[in-house]
Design an enzyme around this catalytic site. Structure first.
Site, PDB file in Angstrom:
ATOM      1  N   ASP A 526       1.113   4.276   5.550  1.00  0.00           N
ATOM      2  CA  ASP A 526      -0.007   4.933   4.893  1.00  0.00           C
ATOM      3  C   ASP A 526      -0.824   5.622   5.986  1.00  0.00           C
ATOM      4  O   ASP A 526      -0.644   5.334   7.180  1.00  0.00           O
ATOM      5  CB  ASP A 526      -0.839   3.880   4.145  1.00  0.00           C
ATOM      6  CG  ASP A 526      -2.050   4.490   3.473  1.00  0.00           C
ATOM      7  OD1 ASP A 526      -1.910   5.572   2.887  1.00  0.00           O
ATOM      8  OD2 ASP A 526      -3.135   3.883   3.551  1.00  0.00           O
ATOM      9  N   ASP A 727      -3.079  -0.517   4.213  1.00  0.00           N
ATOM     10  CA  ASP A 727      -4.347  -1.193   4.509  1.00  0.00           C
ATOM     11  C   ASP A 727      -4.556  -2.438   3.665  1.00  0.00           C
ATOM     12  O   ASP A 727      -5.552  -3.136   3.833  1.00  0.00           O
ATOM     13  CB  ASP A 727      -5.536  -0.242   4.360  1.00  0.00           C
ATOM     14  CG  ASP A 727      -5.666   0.317   2.951  1.00  0.00           C
ATOM     15  OD1 ASP A 727      -4.993  -0.199   2.045  1.00  0.00           O
ATOM     16  OD2 ASP A 727      -6.450   1.260   2.765  1.00  0.00           O
ATOM     17  N   ASP A 731      -3.134  -0.353  -1.548  1.00  0.00           N
ATOM     18  CA  ASP A 731      -1.699  -0.137  -1.473  1.00  0.00           C
ATOM     19  C   ASP A 731      -0.926  -1.340  -2.006  1.00  0.00           C
ATOM     20  O   ASP A 731       0.233  -1.554  -1.636  1.00  0.00           O
ATOM     21  CB  ASP A 731      -1.272   0.125  -0.020  1.00  0.00           C
ATOM     22  CG  ASP A 731      -1.727   1.494   0.470  1.00  0.00           C
ATOM     23  OD1 ASP A 731      -1.719   2.423  -0.343  1.00  0.00           O
ATOM     24  OD2 ASP A 731      -2.085   1.610   1.645  1.00  0.00           O
TER      25      ASP A 731
END
Length: 830
Positions: A526, A727, A731
């Protein structure tokens, strides 16, 4: 328990004088059963307790009653359960999982080999309502899940006690105490076995010397018989005391219709000792007292090494368990009064104010409201350097005050603190087994059955070919095998590696992490909060206007002077970029903030504006396009302009700052041949900009959570093994979808992580560290498995062919287990 312990130590009766001295159960009036302990008649509840207690006293072990810290298991039946464990119910908060299921992490005693694991898991899965049972032989922890409507917590504990494996809800302090007790008991057995072995060797040495070519016939028959009888007496303590765990383990396995590692061991000891006793009684034949004592001693040495490995595997959890203090200094009357009262840390609640002295641990999560200090977060994050904490800073519970005394306002109770959340995750970690460990367990279980058949076959063949050698060969076959090395190869390495990673601030929650990470083909990152810091920073500064204007450093300081009193994230980014602070000549006066446009103020008698292009254009005039930093147009970054009367000065391009270790981490995986992917919900141009800076060729922006899941699943359908790094907050879906996942952990977010592993230290390079550790771990596991299979494939046929005698077989078995454990422990120092 304190009173109970005290009465045990002073040798007095049980706390309840009407209770059984051995097990503590009530004794009915008129019950005749008693046992003499140290000359004192003690009441017993049943003939089973009376027999066990009398046997303990007759064996000279009555001091056990003075040193025990709890009653013995009851002897009234196999299903008996200690009263304190029978009280556990599904409504205990430690077992809460969801509306329909309960889950518990249990500490199981008496685990010896893979067959123990197989037996425990099979027995529990036979209970109505039990849906999952995972036992880890290296840590002694069992993770079991059951349906509330079909099973009670006490039923699970009762089933384990019934097959000879006492169990309790997991507690690190109890685990540490149990390992210490097991170590002391093993040390006593090891000492007795060593003493017996050395003394027996002294008596068998003349017989060996008399049998050689030089001294043949020098030992008189009467002296030889006397030495054999002396050897028998000296072997008895080793067989009857030191080897007792092997016999008990074998009996438990056979009673449960299973073949554990203790079965061939017990058969080998019993066969060698029985044959020696018969030969001694008859006055002719071979005796193996030296082999028996040496085998027991060496096998106990191997078990001692295994216990040491389990202690090391539990050390990280013990450090966390003791991280939160038991008490805190509460300022109940603050701010009117500053007198402190010592209270239990567990009673703290949000809003309480506590004083934390230098060297003390913060008892709960909170905000510093008075004073400034530095905090040692190494227990939580693995970061050794203390972090500065000023008034207003948030401090997690478990951190150590490494500076000055401060006052802390509690924001979460001790039971809900960051460290408490970590403990819940760690207690679940290490309870399952990866695929390699499951394979080793299944192989070891079949291995024992095949070994027994081979021993019988070897005895039959040698009984036909050379009857005098049949018995020694069969004993050697039983003794030389080492399924323990096979079953310990994987869990011992994984335990050592996960302990090492936790010390570095990397918490491995699921058992498959290292194995799957090693096989991963795609590493998906990410962006926000993972590859980047999650906060804006000045990425580029483009000077505008005539070359004689302020230089690069000056325009930053002018902008920082205007932003000095603003709390906006962009303002903080510009102030941070100025680095050297704001000199006196750059002090801004009469600063005005125009909402949605920017700031205007006077510096050195000159007017400046900082904000969007239209806002600055009003005083600077029309900007020339070629001067506006067109190289960064369309990059997705925010442009902030600086100008003064009649002149444009600079353009600041601001976006989320890359982590300092982002490039290093990406480069590591690219060097390992992994495909690195950037998957983000941010705007496409900004995602492509970050990917270009880091050298990532596959990048996709504007992804909703569902689109991220679809992307990962498409990779998996193409045969990819995907590792996801996010994180851990927004997510959750894609972290759960990936084959293995890592969450960037910080503060309260740790407890909500949905990943297979949590980076407690908040450092991205920890993912690369984990991958490197995974490679080393898989290499060690392959070495261990190769050694175990090579050893057994070589040693067992050699013993069956008569090339190894029993004592040499015992040496080989002990060394085989020792090699596996010692090789695994290297991972803790990698």
């Amino acid at each position: 328990m304190g009173a109970v312990r005290e009465s045990f130590l002073d040798g007095g009766a049980a706390p309840d004088s009407a209770g059984c001295f051995h097990c503590g159960l009530p004794v009915a009036a008129g019950t005749p059963w008693k046992a003499a302990i140290d000359g004192i008649e003690r009441r017993m509840c049943c003939p089973g307790c009376a027999a066990v207690a009398q046997a303990i006293a007759d064996a000279g072990q009555s001091s056990w009653y003075a040193t025990r810290d709890g009653y013995a298991a009851t002897a009234t039946g196999a299903d008996a359960l200690p009263p304190e464990l029978a009280l556990y119910r599904n409504d205990d908060p430690r077992f809460a999982l969801d509306a329909t299921d309960c889950e518990a992490v249990l500490l199981v005693d008496g685990i010896r080999c893979a067959a123990c694991v197989w037996l425990i898991e099979r027995r529990l899965l036979q209970l109505p309502g039990v849906v999952k049972a995972d036992m880890n032989v290296a840590t002694g922890r069992l993770r079991v899940r059951w349906r509330k409507d079909a099973c009670e917590a006490a039923d699970v504990l009762r089933a384990l006690h019934a097959i000879g494996y006492p169990a309790w809800p997991y507690d690190a302090a109890r685990h540490s105490r149990q390992l210490q007790q097991a170590g002391r008991a093993l040390g006593r057995r090891l000492f007795v076995a060593c003493l017996s072995m050395m003394q027996v060797m002294m008596y068998v040495a003349p017989a060996y010397l008399a049998d050689d070519a030089v001294n043949q016939g020098t030992l008189e028959p009467g002296m030889a018989a006397l030495m054999q009888w002396a050897s028998l007496l000296l072997t008895l303590p080793a067989v009857c005391y030191s080897a007792m765990p092997f016999f008990r383990g074998a009996w438990s396995s056979l009673r449960a219709h299973a073949l554990g590692m203790d079965v061939p061991v017990a058969l080998g000891i019993a066969a060698a000792f029985g044959a020696s006793v018969i030969a001694t009684w008859r006055g002719h034949g071979d005796v193996y007292y030296d082999s028996v004592t040496m085998f027991i001693f060496l096998l106990l040495c191997s078990r001692w090494l295994e216990l040491a490995a389990r202690r090391k595997a539990a050390s990280a959890l013990e450090r966390l368990q003791h991280g939160l203090p038991a008490s805190a200094s509460l300022l109940a009357g603050w701010p009117a009064a500053r007198s402190a009262t010592v209270v239990a840390a567990a009673t703290l609640k949000a809003g309480d104010v506590i004083a934390v002295k230098p060297g003390e641990a913060f008892a709960a999560d909170g905000d510093i409201i008075e004073g400034a200090t530095s905090a040692d977060l190494s227990l939580l994050t693995g970061e050794s350097a203390p972090q500065a904490m000023a008034t207003g800073a948030s401090v997690p519970g478990g951190a150590i005050n490494a500076g000055h005394a401060v006052l802390l306002r509690v924001t979460r109770a001790a039971g809900d603190s960051t460290l408490a959340g970590l403990l819940k995750l760690v207690e679940k970690a290490g309870s399952g087994k990866p695929a390699m460990a499951l394979w080793a367990d299944r192989t070891a279980s079949w291995f024992v059955a095949a070994l027994l058949l081979l021993a019988v076959g070897a005895w039959l063949w040698w009984h036909w070919a050379d009857p005098a050698r049949a018995w020694p060969v069969a004993i050697a076959v039983l003794v030389v095998s080492c399924p323990c090395a096979l079953s310990l190869a994987t869990p011992s390495a994984l335990a050592a590696a996960t302990d090492r990673l936790l010390a570095q601030g990397i918490l491995v929650v699921q058992p498959h992490v290292l194995e799957t990470l090693h096989r991963a083909t795609h590493i998906v990152f990410d962006k926000t909060g993972t590859l980047t810091e999650g906060k804006p920073a000045v990425r580029h500064v483009v000077r505008l206007g005539p070359g004689a204007g302020p230089d690069h450093r000056a325009v930053l300081q002018i902008a920082a002077a205007l932003e000095a009193h603003s709390a906006h994230p962009i303002a903080r980014a510009i102030v941070a970029a100025a680095q050297d602070g704001i000199a006196a000549r750059w002090t801004a006066m009469d600063v005005q903030e125009i909402s949605g446009q920017g700031l205007e103020g006077m510096i050195g008698g000159q007017r400046y504006r900082l904000g969007n292009a239209a806002f600055v254009e009003a005083i600077a005039g029309k900007v020339i396009d070629t001067e506006c930093g067109t190289d960064h147009a369309g990059s997705g970054m925010t442009a902030v302009y600086l100008g003064t009367d009649g002149a444009w000065l600079a353009c600041f391009y601001i976006s989320d700052a890359l982590r300092a270790d982002a490039r290093q981490t990406v480069d590591y995986f690219r060097a390992q041949g992994k495909q690195v992917v950037l998957l983000s919900g941010d705007r496409g141009p900004l995602v492509r900009q970050v990917a270009q800076e880091l050298g990532i060729t596959m990048a996709q922006g504007d992804c909703l959570p569902g689109q991220k899941v679809d992307y990962v699943q498409q990779l998996q359908q193409g045969g990819a093994v995907v590792a996801m790094v996010g994180d851990g907050i927004n997510d959750a879906a894609v972290l759960g979808c990936a084959d293995v996942s890592f969450a960037m952990g910080s503060g309260a977010a740790l407890a909500q992580a949905h990943a297979d592993a949590v980076l407690l230290n908040g450092q991205l390079h920890a993912v690369a560290d984990s991958a490197a550790c995974a490679s080393r771990t898989m290499r060690v596991i392959r070495q261990n498995l190769a050694w175990a299979m090579l050893y057994n494939a070589t040693a067992i046929p050699a013993a069956a062919l008569g090339w190894l005698n029993p004592w040499l077989s015992g040496v080989g078995m002990a060394l085989s287990s020792a090699v596996v454990v010692i090789n695994a422990l290297r991972l803790r120092k990698a």
